[in-house]
Each structure stands twice: as structure tokens, then as C-alpha cells.
Design a protein around this motif. Sequence first.
Motif, mmCIF file in Angstrom:
data_model
loop_
_atom_site.group_PDB
_atom_site.id
_atom_site.type_symbol
_atom_site.label_atom_id
_atom_site.label_comp_id
_atom_site.label_asym_id
_atom_site.label_seq_id
_atom_site.Cartn_x
_atom_site.Cartn_y
_atom_site.Cartn_z
ATOM 1 N N UNK A 1 20.214 47.071 44.147
ATOM 2 C CA UNK A 1 20.867 48.285 43.607
ATOM 3 C C UNK A 1 21.112 48.165 42.102
ATOM 4 N N UNK A 2 21.504 46.963 41.671
ATOM 5 C CA UNK A 2 21.755 46.753 40.253
ATOM 6 C C UNK A 2 20.465 46.902 39.429
ATOM 7 N N UNK A 3 19.386 46.274 39.898
ATOM 8 C CA UNK A 3 18.110 46.379 39.189
ATOM 9 C C UNK A 3 17.580 47.805 39.213
ATOM 10 N N UNK B 1 16.671 50.115 35.971
ATOM 11 C CA UNK B 1 15.328 50.686 35.832
ATOM 12 C C UNK B 1 15.378 52.184 35.594
ATOM 13 N N UNK B 2 16.285 52.890 36.274
ATOM 14 C CA UNK B 2 16.413 54.346 36.065
ATOM 15 C C UNK B 2 16.894 54.639 34.650
ATOM 16 N N UNK B 3 17.812 53.810 34.164
ATOM 17 C CA UNK B 3 18.307 54.019 32.794
ATOM 18 C C UNK B 3 17.205 53.800 31.748
ATOM 19 N N UNK B 4 16.241 52.954 32.046
ATOM 20 C CA UNK B 4 15.140 52.673 31.132
ATOM 21 C C UNK B 4 13.919 53.553 31.403
ATOM 22 N N UNK B 5 14.126 54.734 32.000
ATOM 23 C CA UNK B 5 13.001 55.629 32.330
ATOM 24 C C UNK B 5 12.186 56.030 31.097
ATOM 25 N N UNK B 6 12.779 56.309 29.920
ATOM 26 C CA UNK B 6 11.951 56.673 28.748
ATOM 27 C C UNK B 6 10.989 55.570 28.303
ATOM 28 N N UNK C 1 3.061 55.911 35.025
ATOM 29 C CA UNK C 1 4.146 55.751 36.006
ATOM 30 C C UNK C 1 5.068 56.958 35.965
ATOM 31 N N UNK C 2 5.345 57.438 34.725
ATOM 32 C CA UNK C 2 6.217 58.622 34.615
ATOM 33 C C UNK C 2 5.573 59.844 35.250
ATOM 34 N N UNK C 3 4.250 59.998 35.078
ATOM 35 C CA UNK C 3 3.538 61.126 35.696
ATOM 36 C C UNK C 3 3.579 61.018 37.218
#
Length: 428
Positions: free
Chosen positions: A209-211, A215-220, A226-228
Motif C-alpha cells: 500500500x505504501x509503495x 507510485x500514484x504520486x509520481x504519475x507525471x 504506461x500513462x496511455x
Amino acid sequence: MAEKRKPKKKGQDIPLPVEEKPTKQEYAIATYLNKYCPTKKTKFLNHQVNYFYANKAIDTLLDSQWATGKDCIFTDRQSVVQYCNKLLKLKFYHRAKKIPITDKDLRPKDLKKKKEKEKEKEKEEKKKKDVKKEDKKEEEEADEEAKSETALTDKDGKEKDEDKEKKKKKKSKIKLDMHLEQIFVDGSDAYVWMYDPIPFWYYIAGGLCLFGAIAVCLFPLWPPTVRKGVYYLSVAAAGFLGVILGLAVVRFIVFIIIWVLSMGIHHLWLLPNLTEDVGFFASFWPLYHYEYRGEGYDKKSKKKKKKQELKDQEDQEKRSDGDETVDGQDTAAETDKPETDVERVAGEEQTAASETDSENSNSQPFEMVEKEDVVDQGEEEQQQKEGDAERAPDKGSCVEELKGSSEGELEEEEEEEEEEERKNATSS
């Protein structure tokens, strides 16, 4: 001049108590005991707790890996008691006192529910008894000639045994309270767990859950491909939710159309479990559910409701018995001390005396009968029935002869009386 003594500081001579920390082996034995020893749930100081019995804990440790091999710790029950007493001092668990729950301990709402349940049980028992009586009467009327006295006595004995077994199986609800003597005793005493080990997969799930949050916070910073892909997945998930909502609306419209056209007689639901609290795959099965609510539907629905209520009550009773009850050997009336040999002998003598009294009270004693004797008796009874059936018409003919003879005698007496009257008339 005498020198003045320096005042001692408070707490300088009082040593602070040092708490003993459990070793790795003690932790391992405690986790093994917590995992494999059978436990029950009940209320302790208005908290839901798990507790176990001392005799069962000793049995589990004697079957463990520490009771065999080179590093054998547990050789007999006394050695297990000493080690468990050590675990108790290390505050892995504590001793509790069993107290039976009475009506005073219950809340007014719970009391009302209990009384209602008791009334419903009494009504159900009366109905069952009435049904059993009717069945017995029908069986007796149909098999009066076939039944013998021995069979009746055997049935009475079986019914008494069943009643005794039911009384033994009855369980009493208890609650726990703190015991004044905190020692481990081999017996049926209750011990409440204070040690609650955290499973290893909890740490794994927390780390994932922590990782995931990082990872969601580092989406940009993710790669464009991967984003597509994540974008297409989100669109697919939104489309799936839209399809489910559309199905819910369509099934409701279909139901209303059929209900209006049939004047409330026909009920058709497409995907009936779609909006129910079930699993993912179970929500799409069955595909449809149809009900006919015409004449005679009320009676069927009432029967179904009664059956469902009975099932729910049985399930609730089983759950409550499993959570807050004690077995027959561990009832709340037991004392804290284990049962001695003298008490056991006295109990066996009482049970033997009660069995002899019950045997003497019956009109006929019970006998051990072999299978061959039972078969011979059945053949003899069949032969007697056939003989009675053959003699039945002879009895009827005898009755007719008796009736005819009695009618002839009456006619002869009337004729004699008429002749006497004629003689008297002529003589006058």
C-alpha cells in the motif's frame, strides 16, 4: 560538634522492578498455542475476547514438536503446567472466572428478545408435539394388532434416552471476570488471551500500500506508454460502470411494463442479483427470476416466510452457542478446582443408582434379543394374523346362528302364551 548527615534523596534505595522479556522460544510456543489450541469468544468487562481451557492447552503442547526429540521440554502434564505458569507471569494470558449469565445481566431490549424467543420456541414445541401425537395415533390405529408390549417398552426407553441426551447437550451462556489467584491449573479453568501476534502478511500488505501510494504520486514521471495504458484502463472501467447502471435501468423498465400489463400478477426480473450484496460473479447469475402472484400465492408466501424465519432462528442460535457458550463438561456451575477422584466415584454411583431406579420403574424389564429371535417372532405374528383372518368369517356365521336361535325361541314362547289364553277363554 557532630557532623550533620546529608538527607537521602527519595527513591535512592528503592530499586525499580525490571520486567523480564520473553525469549524467542517462549514467543514461538505462545504463537503455536494461540494458533492450534481451540478457543472460544465471549465478553470480558464489556469487551469481546478469546479464551481457552487449560486441559486443552496442555493436550496441544504435549502433541507439539517440543514434546519430542533432543530438545524435549514437555515430558508430562506437570512440566507443561509449570511452563504455562511461566507464560502467565510473562502476561501472554491471564486466568479468568466463569460466571453464568442471568436475566439481571441482560439489557431490557435483550430481555424482551429473549422472552419473545422463548414464547416462539414454546409454540413451536407444542406444534411439534401435536403433530407427533397425531402421527402416533395414526400409526397405532393402523398397527394395533402388530404392535407387542415389548416394542412399546423399547420405544419408551429410547425416548427417555433421547431426552437425557438433549438435556446433556444443553449449553449455558457465561461471561468472564478477573480471577484473584493468577496461577495456571490443569482443569477446565478459562484463560483469556492477551497476546495477539500480528500475521506476517499484514506487513507485506502495508508495504505494498505504501509503495502504491508513492507510485500514484509520481504519475507525471511515468513513461508515456504506461500513462496511455492507464488512461485506456480508466476509460474501460468507466464504460463498465456505465453498462452496469444501464442494465439496472433496463431491468427496472422491463419489470414495470410486464407488471402493468399483467395487473401485478406476473413478476419478471432480469439479473435479480445485480443490485444485491453478493460477489462479482454471483451478481450476474441467475439471468432472470420469474414469479406468478395469482390465486393461492398468499398461502405459499406465508409458508415460505415461516420456513425462512425458522432457519434464521436456528442459525442465530448456533452462532450464539458457538460464541458465548460452554460445553457440558465446562459448565459455569463448575468450581475453580479440578474434580477429584472421590467426586468422580460419587458421581458414577449416583448415575448407576438412577439407571437402576428407571429400570425398576418400568412394567417389564429390558432383555437382550438376538436377530434370529426377532425374525422368528415376526414369522409367528404373520402366521397368527393369517389364522385370525381365516377364522373371521366363521365367527360371523356363529353370530348369525345365535341370532336365529334367539328369534326362534321368542316365537315359541309367544305361541305358548296364545294357547294358554285360548284355553282360559274356553274354560270360562
